[in-house]
Design an enzyme around this catalytic site. Structure first.
Site, PDB file in Angstrom:
ATOM      1  N   HIS A  48       0.802  -1.341   0.170  1.00 27.57           N
ATOM      2  CA  HIS A  48       0.137   0.397  -0.463  1.00 27.57           C
ATOM      3  C   HIS A  48       0.715   1.128   0.228  1.00 27.57           C
ATOM      4  CE1 HIS A  48      -3.862   2.302   1.682  1.00 27.57           C
ATOM      5  NE2 HIS A  48      -3.034   3.615   1.440  1.00 27.57           N
ATOM      6  N   ARG A  95      -8.211  14.751   2.469  1.00 26.79           N
ATOM      7  CA  ARG A  95      -8.001  15.765   3.223  1.00 26.79           C
ATOM      8  C   ARG A  95      -6.792  15.212   4.413  1.00 26.79           C
ATOM      9  NH1 ARG A  95      -7.577  10.797   6.069  1.00 26.79           N
ATOM     10  NH2 ARG A  95      -8.942   9.141   5.455  1.00 26.79           N
ATOM     11  N   VAL A 115      -4.047  11.396   9.419  1.00 21.50           N
ATOM     12  CA  VAL A 115      -3.066  10.476   9.880  1.00 21.50           C
ATOM     13  C   VAL A 115      -1.335  10.500   9.822  1.00 21.50           C
ATOM     14  CG1 VAL A 115      -3.049   8.912  11.687  1.00 21.50           C
ATOM     15  CG2 VAL A 115      -5.494   9.542  10.668  1.00 21.50           C
TER      16      VAL A 115
END
Length: 458
Positions: free
Chosen positions: A208, A292, A295
């Site tokens: 990923h 956005r 984290v």
């Protein structure tokens, strides 16, 4: 530049945003639920206003109350952080309609990229390589079977409007397809209020890899060094790092070109992250886009020496990006682990309670702790279990692994259960230390061994 900004979030990300606002000379407004009235983000903000009860739907997801708070306090902009309303196109539109600036992309962009099937099609048209799968939505089992027969098994059912693993099922044979399709669709309907589904081919032995971008209103784009977020449990990231092992400068430039092309195609504004799967041959395939701040943005900040929250605010205020792509350099290696209020040894059951003691080892070069914890803090059962992020940066990956292991080892939290022992064991794993893992490694190999070792110790 804005004089006052409301932060529509809680916990460590609210604290993170408020700190940058203070450094920029901008007044901050915190919002809080009745459960969070004594929280750190409330204490350090210039103003704070209650927006509802303990349930997220009554407070941090209460669009009317948050907008009222912004208007009552004279806030000129709203920063949503991540989670909650950060990718809610309706809320972003409402913010604009009352004359307040949304610190993020336009509502139509959020809506476009928030529906993963539409985003996939948009990226395909922009020339971005996508994972083989369905074209558009899948409405029922019969349509799913047609796609499955075309792309083969294993495959992944995904909710078009989902996130965080909601409405997602792995299907390994035709015998499983009908039941799992119904289960996934029902879960999507209940969790996100939208039961539209799509299908992707399951790609084995993949990583990923994601890349963050920023684009201002005048079309200037920069992309930032990639992050590897392959260590996941139930599609939730556990550890992130930048740069990614095995991604060469040439690969980075290639990915950057894709990201830049995509951002220009949809006229993106502010920051966002495009997530890819990288196969064992080094090919990249678009997975989704987050509209956005994420984290894991601290690892990017650590290796670029940029304040991404500051850049978000400046771009939202109509300023051009103050840097160009030539200014972006990869400086060292950074690793972040997520500190959660959970009991990993009990299948990661959530933990809540009062923090009796906390020690966060903030000293030394290349150490960063993003957290809202303090002695006497009440960790609530109503919200996400993440209570902090431990971040290390060093010249090499090997040194970064050693540093983050030291940080995790020194961190102390009493009064609640945390993921510290789990993270420590993960960092001691030889495959993790060598960077030899894929998206399935944690669940299929590490966790079974770790769970077995716990049983042997009893």
């Amino acid at each position: 530049m804005f004089k006052k900004v409301l932060v529509a979030n809680r916990g460590e990300i609210a604290v993170r945003i408020i700190r940058t606002l203070r450094e920029m000379g901008i007044a901050s407004v915190a919002v809080y639920s009745t459960a969070d009235k004594d929280s750190l983000h409330v204490q350090i903000a210039d103003e704070a206003i209650a927006v509802g009860g303990v349930k997220p739907t009554d407070s941090y997801l209460n669009m009317k109350n948050i907008l009222s708070a912004a208007l009552l306090t004279g806030s000129e902009a709203i920063h949503p952080g991540y989670g909650f309303l950060s990718e809610n196109a309706l809320f972003a539109e409402m913010v604009g309609e009352v004359g307040i600036k949304w610190i993020g992309p336009r509502p139509d962009t959020i809506e476009l990229m928030g529906n993963k099937a539409n985003a996939r099609e948009e990226m395909r048209q922009a020339g971005v390589p996508v994972i083989p799968g369905s074209d558009g939505f899948i409405r029922d089992f019969s349509e799913a079977k047609v796609v499955a027969d075309r792309i083969g098994y294993p495959l992944l059912l995904k909710a078009a409007a989902g996130g965080g693993g909601k409405g997602m099922r792995f299907v390994y044979s035709e015998d499983e397809l009908s039941d799992k399709f119904d289960d996934a669709q029902n879960e999507a309907r209940l969790s996100v209020g939208d039961d539209q589904m799509y299908i992707e081919k399951v790609m084995e032995h993949v990583r990923h890899i994601e890349m963050q971008l920023l684009r201002d209103e005048n079309g200037h784009v920069i992309y930032l060094p990639e992050r590897d977020c392959s260590l996941q449990r139930k599609n939730q990231k556990v550890l992130e790092e930048s740069p990614a092992v095995g991604v060469t400068p040439e690969m980075r430039a290639y990915l950057g070109g894709i990201v830049t092309k995509a951002a220009q195609a949809i006229r993106y504004e502010n920051t966002g992250t495009i997530e890819f799967l990288q196969d064992h041959e080094g090919n990249f395939y678009f997975m989704e886009m987050n509209t956005r701040i994420q984290v894991e943005h601290p690892v990017t900040e650590m290796v670029t020496n940029l304040d991404l929250i500051r850049l978000q605010i400046e771009v939202a205020a109509g300023q051009d990006l103050p840097i160009t792509q030539d200014d972006i350099q990869v400086n060292g290696h950074s690793i972040e682990v997520r500190l959660t209020a959970e009991r990993p040894e009990s299948n990661f059951a959530p933990s809540a309670g009062t923090v009796d003691l906390v020690f966060l080892p903030t000293g030394g070069p290349g150490v960063r702790i993003d957290s809202a914890l303090f002695v006497g803090d009440k960790v609530q059962p109503f919200y996400d279990s993440m209570i902090g992020k431990l971040v290390a940066k060093a010249d090499t990956r090997e040194q970064a692994v050693q540093k983050i292991h030291r940080i995790v080892d020194e961190t102390v939290v009493h009064g609640i259960s945390t993921s510290l022992n789990f993270q420590k064991a993960l960092l001691e794993d030889p495959h993790v230390q060598r960077g030899e893992f894929d998206t399935r490694y944690l669940e299929t190999e590490f966790l079974p061994r770790w769970t077995e070792s716990l049983s042997e110790d009893e």
